[in-house]
Enzyme design. Structure first.
Site, PDB file in Angstrom:
ATOM      1  CG  ASP A 250     -29.792 -66.465-133.212  1.00 24.67           C
ATOM      2  OD1 ASP A 250     -29.330 -66.802-132.112  1.00 24.67           O
ATOM      3  OD2 ASP A 250     -29.302 -66.827-134.294  1.00 24.67           O
TER       4      ASP A 250
ATOM      5  CG  ASP B 197     -26.634 -68.368-127.814  1.00 26.36           C
ATOM      6  OD1 ASP B 197     -27.007 -67.476-128.586  1.00 26.36           O
ATOM      7  OD2 ASP B 197     -26.946 -69.559-127.955  1.00 26.36           O
TER       8      ASP B 197
END
Length: 464
Positions: free
Chosen positions: A128, A342
């Site tokens: 992440d 992202d």
């Protein structure tokens, strides 16, 4: 087959919620300096490599079904990432009506394998770039979700050590509490939709692929973990810009990832950390100074120092630059808006007025009838008369500060043979914009934290 030529939105409601804590410690970009620990000895000079597996790998799903599942995960993640940006920094710690509650990305799209402890216990974790903390579930677990591997038992590891309250690691937490009985640093890390992990901050030996063991890595030993989105792994590895992330703790300034096509999610994607991140570019025959490499500036948001912000200045569809104002993409002084890149969000979400204009331009330039059924969950789809025919779609170029990035057609248009539809893999956001991983596929995306840049190098990621 989709090729490029010149030829009802996702309107998400972002929850305005404040999580109030009397002992809140705000995050700042200066926290890198708080972790003043010696660099572990014998680090590999070439850096580290990890294989990444898509969370839907091994499932019998079509490309559109994989994107639909990603969209469902993306709703929650976009809420997490966007909701926090509307919270102002507290100018007065006693003002409970104006407290910033640091919130992080959470569930993602790719898993990485690593091992923890001595003897080493293997587990998979969510990769992440939207958060910092490294954590896994630990025994004795008072509230834990089901995970694919055994829960880590710190009592069986000779290298496990709890972190004291005065340590730099503890001070780097956005939210912590000191257990005075045993000088143990307790943490709480929230993910915006009420998902959270809490437990003890500790250090451990982590073993990466190819047997590289690194002692003294700070991580969260979670004994109370709840919420949706984590059960596909056994924890999370944060690669954000904050001091607790794996990148920061290894004192590395470069990392890159290369994501394979969502259509080929059985193939492994790759993550490279350290000098290997730039070395792999040279091995592919590309150059960071080459014409095909697109390098753009990264921005910082003091309110959200973990996120990687891009400076988007405009969008071109089929040769026409959209008239949307540059200010629609800007990161504001109060920390709202802007665009982040992202790894954990499937499709790109654009500020709603920009997406509306992009959708209208795509519709006017496509020679196919629009499908209004809403069956795919994507906002804009077209009916295909023949799924085998080659379809020309408008070129799509993102104009970032420093570079214009033209995307391959398969990075934004998705054909589905089962429904005979061709869909735009993008959506609308009424807060921040996000550059998603479908748009990043088959690029080696290199983050240089020293130069504050990100580079896109066209790469066949499945062949690395």
């Amino acid at each position: 087959m989709v090729s490029s030529s010149s030829s009802s939105s996702f309107y998400l409601l972002f929850p305005f919620f404040l999580i109030l804590f009397s002992c809140l410690i705000s995050v700042s970009s200066s926290r890198r300096s708080l972790i003043d620990r010696p660099l572990p000895k014998n680090l590999p000079r070439s850096g580290f490599r990890f294989s990444l597996q898509h969370v839907d790998s091994g499932k019998n799903l079509t490309k559109i079904q994989k994107i639909q599942r990603g969209i469902n995960r993306g709703f929650h993640r976009l809420n997490r990432l966007g909701a926090v940006a509307v919270l102002a920094v507290a100018s007065n710690p006693d003002d409970t009506n104006n407290i910033k509650a640091p919130t992080h990305g959470g569930s993602g799209e790719f898993l990485m394998e690593l091992s923890i402890g001595n003897p080493a216990v293997k587990y998979s974790a969510i990769f992440d770039t939207g958060s910092d903390l490294i954590w896994t579930q630990c025994k004795p677990c008072t509230e834990c979700f089901d995970q694919p591997t055994p829960i880590f038992d710190p009592e069986k590891s000779s290298s496990y050590s709890k972190v004291g309250c005065s340590s730099g690691l503890c001070n780097a937490l956005p939210r912590s509490n000191c257990n005075q009985d045993n000088d143990a640093c307790e943490y709480l890390y929230t993910y915006g939709d009420y998902s959270s992990t809490s437990g003890f901050l500790a250090t451990e030996t982590f073993t990466f692929e190819e047997g590289n063991s690194i002692p003294g890595i700070g991580f969260g030993c979670g004994v109370e973990n709840e919420g949706d989105g984590f059960s596909q792994g056994s924890g999370l590895v944060g690669l954000g810009r904050g001091p607790l992330s794996l990148i920061s703790q290894l004192k590395e300034t470069k990392f890159s990832y290369c994501l394979t096509s969502i259509e080929d999610s059985e193939a492994s994607s790759s993550l490279f950390i350290g000098s290997l991140a730039s070395n792999i570019v040279n091995k592919t025959g590309a150059s960071l100074d080459g014409e095909v490499t697109k390098t753009m500036s990264l921005l910082r948001n003091p309110n959200q120092p973990s996120f990687y912000y891009l400076e988007l200045q405009g969008i071109t569809v089929g040769g026409k630059r959209l008239s949307v104002e540059k200010s629609n993409f800007e990161l504001t002084e109060n920390g709202t808006g802007g665009m982040i890149i992202d790894s954990g969000t499937t499709i790109t979400f654009l500020e709603e007025s920009a997406f509306k204009e992009l959708k209208e331009e795509f519709t006017s330039r496509m020679s196919l009838p629009v499908d209004d059924s809403g069956s795919t969950g994507l906002d804009l789809c077209f009916k295909l008369p023949n799924v085998e025919m080659d379809i020309a779609v408008p070129k799509l170029i993102f104009h970032f500060k420093g570079a214009d990035l033209e995307l391959p057609g398969e990075n934004y248009m998705v054909a589905d043979s089962s429904t005979s539809l061709l869909c735009l893999a993008m959506g609308s956001s009424n807060r921040m914009s996000i550059f998603g991983n479908v748009q990043q596929q088959n690029f080696n995306v290199l983050h240089d934290l020293e130069k504050e840049t990100v580079s896109f190098i066209p790469t066949e990621c499945g062949k690395l």
